[in-house]
Write a protein that holds these residues in place. Sequence first.
Motif, PDB file in Angstrom:
ATOM      1  N   ALA A 198       0.850  -1.193   0.000  1.00 27.93           N
ATOM      2  CA  ALA A 198       0.000   0.000   0.000  1.00 27.93           C
ATOM      3  C   ALA A 198       0.886   1.243   0.000  1.00 27.93           C
ATOM      4  CB  ALA A 198      -0.906  -0.008   1.224  1.00 27.93           C
ATOM      5  N   GLY A 199       0.443   2.257  -0.724  1.00 26.24           N
ATOM      6  CA  GLY A 199       1.202   3.495  -0.800  1.00 26.24           C
ATOM      7  C   GLY A 199       2.221   3.502  -1.925  1.00 26.24           C
ATOM      8  N   HIS A 200       2.379   2.384  -2.627  1.00 28.19           N
ATOM      9  CA  HIS A 200       3.294   2.313  -3.766  1.00 28.19           C
ATOM     10  C   HIS A 200       2.459   2.210  -5.036  1.00 28.19           C
ATOM     11  CE1 HIS A 200       7.146   1.526  -1.544  1.00 28.19           C
ATOM     12  NE2 HIS A 200       6.252   1.347  -0.587  1.00 28.19           N
ATOM     13  N   HIS A 201       2.927   2.817  -6.124  1.00 25.28           N
ATOM     14  CA  HIS A 201       2.155   2.794  -7.367  1.00 25.28           C
ATOM     15  C   HIS A 201       2.536   1.637  -8.282  1.00 25.28           C
ATOM     16  CE1 HIS A 201       5.699   5.194  -8.395  1.00 25.28           C
ATOM     17  NE2 HIS A 201       5.516   4.782  -9.638  1.00 25.28           N
ATOM     18  N   ASN A 202       3.560   0.858  -7.897  1.00 22.06           N
ATOM     19  CA  ASN A 202       3.912  -0.346  -8.645  1.00 22.06           C
ATOM     20  C   ASN A 202       4.665  -1.318  -7.735  1.00 22.06           C
ATOM     21  OD1 ASN A 202       6.477   0.710  -8.414  1.00 22.06           O
ATOM     22  ND2 ASN A 202       6.770   1.094 -10.578  1.00 22.06           N
ATOM     23  N   ASN A 203       4.865  -2.526  -8.218  1.00 22.56           N
ATOM     24  CA  ASN A 203       5.662  -3.517  -7.496  1.00 22.56           C
ATOM     25  C   ASN A 203       7.109  -3.339  -7.948  1.00 22.56           C
ATOM     26  OD1 ASN A 203       3.564  -4.845  -6.063  1.00 22.56           O
ATOM     27  ND2 ASN A 203       3.003  -5.947  -7.915  1.00 22.56           N
ATOM     28  N   ARG A 204       7.885  -2.603  -7.177  1.00 24.90           N
ATOM     29  CA  ARG A 204       9.267  -2.283  -7.542  1.00 24.90           C
ATOM     30  C   ARG A 204      10.226  -3.267  -6.884  1.00 24.90           C
ATOM     31  NH1 ARG A 204      13.170   1.815  -5.530  1.00 24.90           N
ATOM     32  NH2 ARG A 204      11.647   2.190  -3.908  1.00 24.90           N
ATOM     33  N   VAL A 205      11.070  -3.898  -7.712  1.00 24.24           N
ATOM     34  CA  VAL A 205      12.059  -4.850  -7.218  1.00 24.24           C
ATOM     35  C   VAL A 205      13.174  -4.084  -6.514  1.00 24.24           C
ATOM     36  CG1 VAL A 205      13.727  -6.640  -7.880  1.00 24.24           C
ATOM     37  CG2 VAL A 205      11.513  -6.510  -9.030  1.00 24.24           C
ATOM     38  N   ARG A 206      13.576  -4.593  -5.368  1.00 25.05           N
ATOM     39  CA  ARG A 206      14.645  -3.973  -4.574  1.00 25.05           C
ATOM     40  C   ARG A 206      15.949  -3.961  -5.374  1.00 25.05           C
ATOM     41  NH1 ARG A 206      17.406  -7.568  -0.501  1.00 25.05           N
ATOM     42  NH2 ARG A 206      19.255  -6.387  -0.002  1.00 25.05           N
ATOM     43  N   ALA A 207      16.569  -2.796  -5.470  1.00 24.53           N
ATOM     44  CA  ALA A 207      17.874  -2.670  -6.128  1.00 24.53           C
ATOM     45  C   ALA A 207      18.949  -3.203  -5.178  1.00 24.53           C
ATOM     46  CB  ALA A 207      18.130  -1.212  -6.484  1.00 24.53           C
ATOM     47  N   CYS A 208      20.181  -3.071  -5.542  1.00 24.26           N
ATOM     48  CA  CYS A 208      21.279  -3.534  -4.689  1.00 24.26           C
ATOM     49  C   CYS A 208      21.549  -2.519  -3.578  1.00 24.26           C
ATOM     50  CB  CYS A 208      22.536  -3.731  -5.520  1.00 24.26           C
ATOM     51  SG  CYS A 208      22.355  -4.988  -6.806  1.00 24.26           S
ATOM     52  N   ASP A 209      21.827  -3.033  -2.397  1.00 25.87           N
ATOM     53  CA  ASP A 209      22.253  -2.213  -1.267  1.00 25.87           C
ATOM     54  C   ASP A 209      23.391  -2.961  -0.573  1.00 25.87           C
ATOM     55  OD1 ASP A 209      21.038  -4.149   0.447  1.00 25.87           O
ATOM     56  OD2 ASP A 209      19.156  -3.035   0.468  1.00 25.87           O
ATOM     57  N   VAL A 210      23.801  -2.506   0.606  1.00 24.34           N
ATOM     58  CA  VAL A 210      24.940  -3.128   1.295  1.00 24.34           C
ATOM     59  C   VAL A 210      24.681  -4.585   1.678  1.00 24.34           C
ATOM     60  CG1 VAL A 210      25.864  -0.944   2.160  1.00 24.34           C
ATOM     61  CG2 VAL A 210      24.206  -2.206   3.531  1.00 24.34           C
ATOM     62  N   SER A 265      20.944  -2.758   9.394  1.00 25.55           N
ATOM     63  CA  SER A 265      21.069  -1.320   9.171  1.00 25.55           C
ATOM     64  C   SER A 265      21.493  -1.050   7.732  1.00 25.55           C
ATOM     65  CB  SER A 265      22.105  -0.742  10.132  1.00 25.55           C
ATOM     66  OG  SER A 265      22.240   0.631   9.922  1.00 25.55           O
ATOM     67  N   GLY A 266      20.762  -0.155   7.055  1.00 24.09           N
ATOM     68  CA  GLY A 266      21.079   0.225   5.686  1.00 24.09           C
ATOM     69  C   GLY A 266      20.392  -0.608   4.613  1.00 24.09           C
ATOM     70  N   ILE A 267      19.629  -1.626   5.014  1.00 24.43           N
ATOM     71  CA  ILE A 267      18.931  -2.445   4.017  1.00 24.43           C
ATOM     72  C   ILE A 267      17.692  -1.704   3.519  1.00 24.43           C
ATOM     73  CG2 ILE A 267      17.392  -3.700   5.591  1.00 24.43           C
ATOM     74  CD1 ILE A 267      18.119  -6.250   3.925  1.00 24.43           C
ATOM     75  N   THR A 268      17.319  -1.946   2.286  1.00 29.90           N
ATOM     76  CA  THR A 268      16.077  -1.404   1.755  1.00 29.90           C
ATOM     77  C   THR A 268      14.944  -2.281   2.275  1.00 29.90           C
ATOM     78  OG1 THR A 268      17.223  -0.717  -0.257  1.00 29.90           O
ATOM     79  CG2 THR A 268      14.812  -0.833  -0.352  1.00 29.90           C
ATOM     80  N   SER A 269      13.975  -1.705   2.970  1.00 34.64           N
ATOM     81  CA  SER A 269      12.867  -2.483   3.520  1.00 34.64           C
ATOM     82  C   SER A 269      12.097  -3.135   2.383  1.00 34.64           C
ATOM     83  CB  SER A 269      11.944  -1.594   4.339  1.00 34.64           C
ATOM     84  OG  SER A 269      12.640  -1.118   5.470  1.00 34.64           O
ATOM     85  N   HIS A 270      11.766  -4.409   2.552  1.00 26.44           N
ATOM     86  CA  HIS A 270      11.136  -5.153   1.462  1.00 26.44           C
ATOM     87  C   HIS A 270      10.410  -6.387   1.982  1.00 26.44           C
ATOM     88  CE1 HIS A 270      14.992  -7.183   2.101  1.00 26.44           C
ATOM     89  NE2 HIS A 270      14.374  -8.282   1.675  1.00 26.44           N
ATOM     90  N   LEU A 271       9.493  -6.884   1.159  1.00 22.20           N
ATOM     91  CA  LEU A 271       8.933  -8.207   1.381  1.00 22.20           C
ATOM     92  C   LEU A 271       9.555  -9.124   0.348  1.00 22.20           C
ATOM     93  CD1 LEU A 271       6.668  -8.988  -0.985  1.00 22.20           C
ATOM     94  CD2 LEU A 271       5.270  -7.448   0.339  1.00 22.20           C
ATOM     95  N   GLU A 272       9.500 -10.417   0.605  1.00 18.45           N
ATOM     96  CA  GLU A 272      10.110 -11.382  -0.300  1.00 18.45           C
ATOM     97  C   GLU A 272       9.043 -12.307  -0.861  1.00 18.45           C
ATOM     98  OE1 GLU A 272      12.971 -15.164   0.315  1.00 18.45           O
ATOM     99  OE2 GLU A 272      13.748 -13.277   1.094  1.00 18.45           O
ATOM    100  N   LEU A 273       9.007 -12.430  -2.196  1.00 21.28           N
ATOM    101  CA  LEU A 273       8.082 -13.333  -2.875  1.00 21.28           C
ATOM    102  C   LEU A 273       8.850 -14.532  -3.401  1.00 21.28           C
ATOM    103  CD1 LEU A 273       5.939 -10.996  -5.141  1.00 21.28           C
ATOM    104  CD2 LEU A 273       5.182 -12.230  -3.149  1.00 21.28           C
ATOM    105  N   GLN A 274       8.424 -15.713  -2.995  1.00 20.64           N
ATOM    106  CA  GLN A 274       9.069 -16.937  -3.454  1.00 20.64           C
ATOM    107  C   GLN A 274       7.999 -17.888  -3.975  1.00 20.64           C
ATOM    108  OE1 GLN A 274      10.671 -19.426  -0.338  1.00 20.64           O
ATOM    109  NE2 GLN A 274      12.359 -20.045  -1.653  1.00 20.64           N
ATOM    110  N   MET A 275       8.088 -18.264  -5.242  1.00 17.71           N
ATOM    111  CA  MET A 275       7.155 -19.242  -5.791  1.00 17.71           C
ATOM    112  C   MET A 275       7.419 -20.583  -5.107  1.00 17.71           C
ATOM    113  SD  MET A 275       5.392 -17.466  -7.938  1.00 17.71           S
ATOM    114  CE  MET A 275       4.583 -18.424  -9.197  1.00 17.71           C
ATOM    115  N   CYS A 276       6.372 -21.335  -4.834  1.00 14.24           N
ATOM    116  CA  CYS A 276       6.511 -22.615  -4.146  1.00 14.24           C
ATOM    117  C   CYS A 276       7.363 -23.602  -4.930  1.00 14.24           C
ATOM    118  CB  CYS A 276       5.131 -23.215  -3.863  1.00 14.24           C
ATOM    119  SG  CYS A 276       4.135 -22.200  -2.746  1.00 14.24           S
ATOM    120  N   ASP A 277       7.344 -23.494  -6.264  1.00 13.91           N
ATOM    121  CA  ASP A 277       8.132 -24.420  -7.083  1.00 13.91           C
ATOM    122  C   ASP A 277       9.513 -23.883  -7.439  1.00 13.91           C
ATOM    123  OD1 ASP A 277       7.516 -22.468  -8.934  1.00 13.91           O
ATOM    124  OD2 ASP A 277       6.474 -23.816 -10.323  1.00 13.91           O
ATOM    125  N   GLY A 278       9.890 -22.731  -6.875  1.00 13.79           N
ATOM    126  CA  GLY A 278      11.216 -22.173  -7.094  1.00 13.79           C
ATOM    127  C   GLY A 278      11.400 -21.401  -8.385  1.00 13.79           C
TER     128      GLY A 278
END
Length: 188
Positions: free
Chosen positions: A63-75, A168-181
Motif C-alpha cells: 500500500a502506498g506504492h504505485h507499482n511492485n518495484r524490485v529492490r535494487a542492490c544495497d549493502v 542497518s542500511g537495508i532497503t525495507s522489502h517483502l520477499e516473494l518466493q514461488m513454491c516451485d522455485g
Amino acid sequence: MVKKTGSKKLSTRTRSNVRCTRLGGICQSNRYICQGRYLKDKCSGPKTQQCCMPVGAWSILCAGHHNNRVRACDVHGCGAFNSRRGNDLHKAVDLVCDDYGIVNTPFSGSLAGPVSRKDPAGNQYDGVKLLSDVHCVKIFNIRPYRYIGPVTQGEVLGYLLPLQERFSGITSHLELQMCDGTDPSPFI
C-alpha cells in the motif's frame, strides 16, 4: 490439428495453450510486441509461439506504492531473482515496501498457513503461503492478520515487519518466493 472426443471436437492447440491462458497470458508469435513479458514453453507450436503476460498480472502488494518495484542492490545484496547471495542464488524477488506498511493480497486464493525460513546466518523470516488454482507463493517478512482461509485480490493481508532493526542500511522489502522455485517476476 483436431482430435475427436465423442461427438465434440477439441483443438489440441487450444488445450495445450491452457498453461499460458491459466496464468492470464495469451499465446502469440514473439515477433509481435508484448506489453508485458514473454514466457517460454507455455504455448503449443513452434518455439516462436510464446506466452505474452500482461504487465502486473498481480495487483500491487505494498500500500502506498504505485507499482511492485524490485529492490535494487544495497549493502546487504540485491533483490532480483537469481541475484548472488554469497555462494548461493536468490530464488525469490524482493519488493520494496515501508516498515510496518500494509501488504495487500496479489491475487485471489486461499491462505495455506504460516511459513518460515532461516538464512545461513541464522536469521529467521516469517510469512504466509498463498494458493490459487494457478499460483502458489510464499510471502516473507510480513505479519499476516490471519494464516488460513479465502482472500480476494487487493484485500489487506498484513503488514511488513521492520528489517532496519536487524540490518542497518537495508532497503525495507517483502520477499516473494514461488513454491516451485520459479521466477515470480513475470507476474509482478
